[in-house]
Design an enzyme around this catalytic site. Structure first.
Site, short mmCIF file in Angstrom:
data_model
loop_
_atom_site.label_atom_id
_atom_site.label_comp_id
_atom_site.label_asym_id
_atom_site.label_seq_id
_atom_site.Cartn_x
_atom_site.Cartn_y
_atom_site.Cartn_z
N GLU A 1 0.83 -1.22 0.00
CA GLU A 1 0.00 0.00 0.00
C GLU A 1 0.86 1.26 0.00
O GLU A 1 0.52 2.25 -0.66
CB GLU A 1 -0.94 0.01 1.20
N PHE B 1 -9.01 -2.14 1.02
CA PHE B 1 -9.93 -1.82 2.12
C PHE B 1 -9.27 -0.70 2.94
O PHE B 1 -8.05 -0.72 3.15
CB PHE B 1 -10.18 -3.04 3.01
N HIS C 1 -11.03 -5.24 7.31
CA HIS C 1 -11.86 -4.90 6.15
C HIS C 1 -12.96 -3.89 6.48
O HIS C 1 -13.29 -3.06 5.64
CB HIS C 1 -12.44 -6.16 5.52
C1 LIG Z 1 -1.80 -5.24 4.37
C2 LIG Z 1 -2.84 -5.97 3.59
N1 LIG Z 1 -3.15 -5.56 2.34
C3 LIG Z 1 -4.11 -6.18 1.60
C4 LIG Z 1 -4.79 -7.25 2.13
C5 LIG Z 1 -5.90 -7.96 1.31
N2 LIG Z 1 -5.45 -9.31 0.92
C6 LIG Z 1 -5.74 -10.40 1.66
S1 LIG Z 1 -4.99 -11.78 1.07
C7 LIG Z 1 -4.27 -10.93 -0.20
C8 LIG Z 1 -3.36 -11.64 -1.16
C9 LIG Z 1 -2.19 -12.27 -0.44
O1 LIG Z 1 -1.36 -12.94 -1.36
P1 LIG Z 1 -0.11 -13.75 -0.82
O2 LIG Z 1 0.66 -12.93 0.15
O3 LIG Z 1 0.62 -14.28 -2.00
O4 LIG Z 1 -0.73 -14.93 0.04
P2 LIG Z 1 -1.70 -16.08 -0.51
O5 LIG Z 1 -3.11 -15.55 -0.39
O6 LIG Z 1 -1.32 -16.37 -1.92
O7 LIG Z 1 -1.47 -17.24 0.40
C10 LIG Z 1 -4.63 -9.58 -0.15
C11 LIG Z 1 -4.20 -8.56 -1.13
C12 LIG Z 1 -4.45 -7.65 3.44
N3 LIG Z 1 -5.10 -8.69 4.03
N4 LIG Z 1 -3.48 -7.02 4.13
#
Ligand SMILES: Cc1ncc(C[n+]2csc(CCOP(=O)(O)OP(=O)(O)O)c2C)c(N)n1
Ligand SMILES: Cc1ncc(C[n+]2csc(CCOP(=O)(O)OP(=O)(O)O)c2C)c(N)n1
Ligand SMILES: [Mg+2]
Ligand SMILES: [Mg+2]
Lengths: 346, 325, 325, 346
Positions: free
Chosen positions: C60, C83, C129
């Site tokens: 972010e 979010f 969220h």
């Molecule tokens: C700081 C933050 N930004 C955005 C999100 C929203 N979000 C939840 S899971 C995700 C993707 C995560 O991808 P990755 O780190 O590769 O883990 P995976 O889901 O593939 O196990 C996002 C963008 C979040 N939970 N926390």
């Protein structure tokens, strides 16, 4: 660690400087201006005429050598707060810089057409701006390359990582110059990271190089390569300039409280200016005469800047509200009126 | 008993608690050999060694995030953020992590962490160094936000903070660090959170403030005295917990109040003070409560801070208007 | 004219402005092929290509920090933060950077950046969220904070935001994204910032809210109507700029007000609304202004959000008490 | 990329599995439990009985293989939100996990003595906590090692950088397991970073390794080496587990909207469970009989957990105020009373 000119001012075996002799003289002049300005600014700060000042002393080769690779007409500099000669060489006016240190808000801006971002106090945040700027230039098919500076301490911030990773993914035309001056205020380079800074680049998918940051010629070579790479569309480079801070962190700092015995003495043997002078002298391009002449010009240049800055108007109450919003909220307009009333209308 | 200024009181408090409880460690930027940019941790490295007094890499998020982990491991971290304005870099680790860890882990873990940070203007510091962003941390429940205004409170509240199982943001008024000395007990004592302090009694109007603004209110009260206006000064001491009853009691007596803070007006903590008072003391208010604050603009360069921060003059004017209303 | 819900209105607004001004680019997490987790950017990648609709790395701070640089380069970024709760990770790049860049550069540069972020509870989302942290951005001057509550306002305020040279935090009520459709003009129109909207006229009490809470107030007003209480609803629309005169005018008519928001009570933006009203309308207030908000605790797991968020019942009770007072 | 067991279930030439056959069977059982639980939890979520659920499907070898190297008595796990089998193997109870997904706040905590941190929604923040925890264990001369998980997307966050750098400087006993499952919701690994993730470790001064994350034996080997290194006081390791997310991101996600044609089919050929079953079958340690038996046990185990969780008390109003403060402010106490009044006193 790439080195072209050794501390004694001799070319290391087989080294072919990429910086021409003429431009080496130009570089020397910028370094000397920087050194002289540090002394003058510090004196003025001690007299209470300038605010907190952060000298470049010791790091001139890294700052000047890197910026010499830029074309001020198309390229950009995203500074931290210790890159004064690069900014001036890029077109930012010395008198406006002095005016800024004098707290003359309205007179200290970077004038239109000079591709320099404002100094940044919040460490490493400027790297994100620089990556975005470089990416934006690329998207608009503009020719520029961005050179972004940060210290080895700032490189521990999350912003360093996010900015490098973003630049790597976008293959943005940017050069990250890491001013590895061994200290973050009192924190030593060893306590800052267990790794070599230049090796971080590999993880972001671009090239990282380590150079003797006290060697003008080596820094220039690395910067010129990096700028070429960026211009050719081959993405970012991280240059780890290993140098020394030969002064206090800033005018509020007392290095005596933390520098190990003899550290400064040893570091001074690395002085980036001396070695260039010795080198140029050996080429018959430098002697006491030229030194005295250049020092004279520089003194005049600095005097002129200080005088011009002193003549600029001091800040007034209304400046608090200048350039905050393009379209100020009504509430802020009313606050401005209230302040002007208190200030008796200026 | 010894005479101490605020920095000395904090230094004494840190040393005392590290001596008393070996789980306490100090970490942050330049807290070791340098003793902190304000020397608040001076002498601790020599006395407690590099394992308990740690110069960290330059990353506020890391300082706070690791402090949470250190706490889970069984230690009691006292983290220094060099200036409150740089808590922005750690914002996601403070309220959302320290402040919620007990709740998120259903009580299994908690973050007994104290974050010390100097803040406030008037001493011509560079950008970010003076920012007064205390209100931003009140919107993330789970964190306590405390701001001593005197040497005695500084040590007593610091010991209270370090021993509080809840995370505490401990705000230090850099302008007052070396302003004046007062009696500060050598040994152990704590100042409880949630009890405001009547810094000066008054009958016509109550001036409410915290941290360095308290001193400004005391000066204003002096000036008002000469005009025959009896102005009291209430030092909130802690924003979370907020001493609602204490505020209401004072203001109900005078029926008039002025709130003073260094942060910008909009959504500053002064708004919470006013909103709470008008909810709880509506019928005893004889005049609108005025706020004297910085403007809704960024903290300007030092040359302009005199025009940006609240001034004794503005406080006096507001008090006069309130009394006249 | 077409019937659109809020997501459709935003999508239409984005497409319209990208068509109209080729400097506008959209960046964020999953805004490309997926079209955003709420599909607000659906179809934009196909229509404007991967240079103007960019899935960024997961950072972010990078999304916002790079947006500032993109703006300096001459583009007009519309950044999506998945979010609002994750703006914490970018906190240091929003107020302190976007919000101050014009001031810091003495007007040489500015950050014409719009940050879009869904927020608010009631839809059983995971932690972070639903967090309503809008007030935290009001303490960092330089940023505008706007929160449309209807499809018409969503598109009109989005176009206003993208064209505003000042950085704008554009908050989208996820609970209302697909709640209902209304007439939303196809073409160009903007809704100016700083003008509150009378969502419902009323004579006995004024309920003040923004974003999804407006809808809750409208429901409460219906219930109150049945009891013979005429409750008006004022939708602030924008927190910065704040329509002080509009609020004062409404509340001066009724003499009574209730403020409703989803954020925790302490230092929530409701405090600013109350403080401002008692400063500007003190003598027309017939009763204390009550705040109906979430509690001063972390946003709980979805199973508890019904006990955490303000409810129509609580709003009705507060309005009753205010009218009876 | 280190691999011991190929997709067809054969040992690659000369490979000597470090994981014993008996423990390989144990590992297989955990992977199968995970796979079965994903199916069950998804079904329950579709019925509205569970909240949003993030499956582990496809990544079982990475999660199980890494956690098998830990000693639950002394070591710690700092999870992201997709490491269920590791948590259960480490001692966290499956019924409490289910209770959590059912929104039963009071019954979903990690019980005393189980060294697991809570799931973390704010990506990468847990890495900072993990580094601090590992550093704290070292300072207190406690024997534990911390295993911290994050996705390849989360690794783009500044917290990843700060946590790794801090752990490197402190030579903390920690293993960073990067679950490189090719996707961050709809964002591909290519758009996430231009570099190889394991190479980032070099920049922090510790070892980085890349393993076939669909190979239980390779992941275990790398994890066992890393844990040994950490225990011996030789600092952190970063393990880049190259694996595949064989399911939606979570129950709110529709991969059909962004997965390239054929991607899932290709990925399924990498299935980490099949290859271990084939391998063990070749050793005469696995056949349909054992499969049916194990599947039966697992189904019972899951049924029991779901039943036990269903029997636990649902959340009540007062839970909103539980475990927020150890010493709640008076104002918060009053808010609690107000809520209890509204809730009619529970
Ligand atoms: C700081 C933050 N930004 C955005 C999100 C929203 N979000 C939840 S899971 C995700 C993707 C995560 O991808 P990755 O780190 O590769 O883990 P995976 O889901 O593939 O196990 C996002 C963008 C979040 N939970 N926390
Ligand atoms: C985000 C942030 N944290 C802390 C500071 C306070 N500070 C100013 S300079 C400095 C040290 C910087 O060291 P380095 O990055 O190595 O740059 P150098 O001063 O050596 O050029 C610190 C800690 C700051 N300005 N910004
Ligand atoms: Mg440095
Ligand atoms: Mg992933």
């Amino acid at each position: 660690m790439r080195r072209i000119l050794d501390p004694q001012g001799n070319l290391v075996d087989g080294a072919q400087p990429r910086l021409s002799l003429a431009r080496t003289v130009e570089g020397l002049r910028w370094m000397m201006l920087s050194r002289a300005f540090d002394a003058r600014a510090t004196a003025l700060q001690r007299q209470g005429r300038l605010g907190t000042y952060s000298p470049v002393k010791g790091q001139e080769a890294s700052v000047v050598g890197s910026s010499l690779a830029l074309d001020p007409a198309t390229d950009w500099i995203a500074p931290s707060y210790r890159e004064l000669p690069a900014l001036v060489r890029h077109g930012h006016s010395l008198e406006r810089i002095v005016a800024g240190y004098m707290g003359k808000v309205a007179s200290s801006g970077i004038i239109e057409g000079v591709n320099v971002l404002p100094n940044q106090v919040a460490l490493a945040t400027q790297l994100q701006h620089a990556s975005g700027l470089a990416w934006g230039l690329k998207l608009q098919r503009k020719p520029g390359v961005v050179m972004a500076y940060c210290g080895e301490g700032a490189a521990s911030e999350g912003d360093f990582h996010e900015a490098c990773n973003m630049a790597g993914v976008r293959r943005a035309p940017i050069v990250f110059v890491l001013m590895n001056n061994q200290w973050a205020i009192s924190t030593s380079r060893e306590l800052q990271s267990a790794g070599e800074f230049y090796r971080r680049a590999e993880g972001y998918g671009f090239k990282g190089v380590q150079v003797d940051g006290n060697d003008l010629l080596a820094v220039y070579e690395a910067a010129a390569d990096a700028v070429e790479r960026a211009r050719a569309g081959n993405g970012p480079t991280l240059i780890d300039c290993v140098t020394c801070r030969l002064s206090f962190h800033n005018t509020t700092d007392d290095p005596g409280a933390y520098l190990p015995d003899g550290w400064l003495e040893r570091a001074e043997r690395e002085d980036p200016i001396l070695r260039v002078q010795t080198f140029l002298a050996a080429q018959g391009l430098w002697d006491d005469g030229s030194r005295v002449a250049v020092e004279g010009e520089i003194a005049e240049q600095i005097d002129a800047a200080v005088q011009a800055a002193s003549a600029m108007r001091t800040s007034r109450a209304a400046d608090v509200f200048e350039n905050v919003y393009a379209r100020p909220p009504e509430r802020v307009r009313r606050q401005r009126d209230e302040l002007l009333r208190l200030a008796g209308g200026s | 008993m010894a005479q101490r200024n605020i920095v000395e009181a904090i230094r004494d408090g840190l040393a005392f608690e590290m001596e008393r409880d070996e789980r306490v460690i100090v970490l942050g930027l330049d807290v070791g050999k340098l003793g902190g940019v304000f020397r608040a941790t001076q002498g601790l490295l020599e006395r407690f060694g590099p394992e308990r007094v740690v110069d960290t890499p330059l990353a506020e998020g890391g300082i706070i995030g690791c402090s949470l982990g250190l706490a889970v491991s069984g230690l009691i971290p006292v983290a220094e953020i060099q200036f409150l304005g740089f808590t922005h870099q750690a914002f996601h680790q403070i309220g959302p992590q320290l402040g919620r860890y007990r709740f998120r882990s259903r009580g299994r873990y908690h973050a007994q962490v104290t974050i010390r940070a100097p803040f406030g203007g008037g001493v011509k510091t560079p950008e970010f160094h003076p920012d007064a962003v205390e209100a931003q941390f009140v919107q993330t429940p789970g964190i306590k936000v405390v701001c001593p205004a005197t040497p005695h409170d500084a040590k007593g509240m610091l010991l209270e903070a370090i021993r509080d199982p809840d995370p505490v943001l401990f705000l230090e008024p850099q302008r007052l660090y070396r302003k004046g000395r007062e009696e500060v007990p050598d040994g152990d004592y704590t100042v409880p959170f949630g009890k405001a302090r009547v810094a000066r009694a008054g009958f016509d109007v109550t001036m409410i403030a915290w941290s360095a603004a308290v001193e400004m209110c005391l000066q204003a009260a002096e000036d008002l005295q000469r005009e025959g206006i009896s102005a009291g000064v209430l030092d909130l001491r802690t924003l979370v917990p907020l001493d609602v009853d204490g505020m209401v009691a004072e203001v109900s007596r005078t029926g008039r109040a002025v709130v003073v803070h260094e942060a910008p007006l909009s959504a500053g903590f002064g708004a919470e003070v006013v909103a709470t008072l008008q909810e709880e003391a509506f019928y005893s208010l004889d005049a609108p409560i005025r706020r004297v604050t910085a403007w809704d603009t960024p903290y300007p360069p030092a040359s302009l801070e005199g025009w940006y921060l609240p001034t004794v003059r503005r406080v006096v004017e507001a008090a006069r208007r309130t009394v006249a209303a």
